[in-house]
Write an enzyme that holds these catalytic residues in place. Structure first.
Site, PDB file in Angstrom:
ATOM      1  CG  HIS A 125      -1.879  -1.028   1.428  1.00 62.17           C
ATOM      2  ND1 HIS A 125      -2.672  -1.441   0.397  1.00 62.17           N
ATOM      3  CD2 HIS A 125      -2.265  -1.744   2.522  1.00 62.17           C
ATOM      4  CE1 HIS A 125      -3.510  -2.384   0.843  1.00 62.17           C
ATOM      5  NE2 HIS A 125      -3.272  -2.581   2.119  1.00 62.17           N
ATOM      6  CB  SER A 155     -14.324   0.163   0.414  1.00 63.11           C
ATOM      7  OG  SER A 155     -13.847  -1.098   0.785  1.00 63.11           O
ATOM      8  CG  MET A 249     -11.925 -14.358  -4.458  1.00 64.05           C
ATOM      9  SD  MET A 249     -10.933 -12.881  -4.741  1.00 64.05           S
ATOM     10  CE  MET A 249      -9.915 -12.848  -3.250  1.00 64.05           C
ATOM     11  NE  ARG A 266     -18.295  -2.280   2.040  1.00 60.70           N
ATOM     12  CZ  ARG A 266     -19.198  -1.519   1.416  1.00 60.70           C
ATOM     13  NH1 ARG A 266     -20.388  -1.378   1.948  1.00 60.70           N
ATOM     14  NH2 ARG A 266     -18.915  -0.875   0.306  1.00 60.70           N
ATOM     15  CE  LYS A 267     -24.024  -2.847  -0.035  1.00 61.82           C
ATOM     16  NZ  LYS A 267     -24.797  -1.630  -0.312  1.00 61.82           N
ATOM     17  N   GLY A 268     -18.296  -5.626  -2.927  1.00 61.54           N
ATOM     18  CA  GLY A 268     -17.563  -5.956  -4.152  1.00 61.54           C
ATOM     19  C   GLY A 268     -18.172  -5.370  -5.413  1.00 61.54           C
TER      20      GLY A 268
END
Ligand code: A3P
Length: 310
Positions: A125, A155, A249, A266-268
């Protein structure tokens, strides 16, 4: 793979357990002007990281937190497993025994990594200027992943509230202020984009957006494989795409990511920001984006008008 995933989940479980005993304001520390979580990073490890000897066949994934790094990580490990099976007849890559994020680990990690056989996969990162110099000097290839800033913020907000290693926020409005004023772990996302933009024309850097991969995963995986010199049959390509869908996944996440998986997958999707951003916040982000990265190569690649305008 099983052993290495255990290393991965053990490190996360330990960090969560330590963070559970800490106060909110103890969770982050500053190093060279950027905040990082104390339960994952340390100045000693940052200094030790300089001893990494990068190789031209290393596979490096650079992405700001919440831009989809675990997704791309799955794709890259899968590609390397296919590559090794073809070229070395190995059943699976053993090079993922270390925690995949370069800047997370212990001070002995880089000496161990220097002894690992090729091809090594690492994620980061970090800003480019904080990476070990050998990455650029030795022409390691970098896949740079970017995502529209409004979905990154959304996110990151839910993630911060779902994991004890990061400071949580009582309200989205408080998080938004922190996101826009450089209070995030791993720094400010708009700064991340403008710093990485300096490398966007480098032949060893390939940029991909979360949104383009979501839109056309077959083409995205094919381009990634080409960039790293990994040839795939149609069947192999389809397999990589299927194993990296959000649904598959998420289904495997207990095994691959332990308890952390519940928070991560979470939502993707694209555009969840529309459920959080107020009109005023939209205007603030639009203005800051235009000022910091508007008209740059990465700024243009993000298709801000398509993905960030209501
Ligand atoms: P959301 O919170 O919007 O759902 P990172 O891995 O860098 O922490 O990024 C996490 C984000 O990537 C989360 O976004 C997560 O759901 C999303 N993600 C993870 N796996 C994905 C996949 N296979 N396809 C699409 N998005 C995925």
């Amino acid at each position: 793979m099983e052993k290495s995933r255990k290393t991965f989940t053990d490190i996360i479980d330990k960090a969560i357990a330590v963070a559970n005993t800490m106060d909110r304001d103890e969770l982050l520390f500053s190093y060279k002007g950027i905040l990082y979580p104390v339960t994952f990073c340390s100045p000693e490890v940052f200094r030790a990281m300089e001893s990494l000897e990068a190789r031209s066949d290393d596979i490096i994934l650079a992405g700001y937190p919440k831009s989809g790094t675990n997704w791309l990580g799955q794709i890259l490990y899968d590609l390397v497993a296919i590559f090794e099976k073809k070229t070395q007849n190995k059943e699976s890559s053993m090079n993922d025994e270390e925690f995949p994020y370069l800047e997370i680990g212990d001070t002995g990690k880089y000496e161990r990594m220097n002894k690992l056989p090729s091809r090594r996969v690492m994620f980061t990162h970090l800003l480019p200027e904080n990476l070990p110099r050998s990455i650029f000097k030795n022409n390691a290839k970098i896949l740079l992943l970017i995502r529209n800033p409004k979905d990154v913020a959304t996110s990151f907000y839910y993630f911060s509230n779902g994991i004890s290693t990061l400071p949580s926020y009582e309200a989205w409005d408080d998080f938004f202020v922190a996101f826009m004023t450089k209070k995030m772990p791993w720094g400010c996302y708009l700064e991340y984009l403008s710093e990485w933009n300096k490398y966007a024309d480098d032949k060893n850097v390939m940029t991909i957006t979360y949104e383009e991969l979501k839109e056309n995963p077959v083409l995205g995986v094919k381009n990634i494989a080409d960039f790293f010199g990994i040839s795939l049959t149609e069947k192999e390509l389809q397999g990589v795409v299927e194993r990296s869908t959000f649904q598959s996944m998420k289904k495997n996440s207990q095994k691959t990511h332990g308890a952390f998986g519940k928070v991560l997958f979470r939502k993707g999707g694209v555009s969840d920001w529309k459920n959080l951003f107020s009109e005023e916040q939209n205007e603030k982000m639009d203005k800051a984006f235009e000022e910091r990265v508007g008209g740059t190569k990465l700024g243009t690649k993000l298709k801000y008008e398509v993905y960030c305008k209501a």
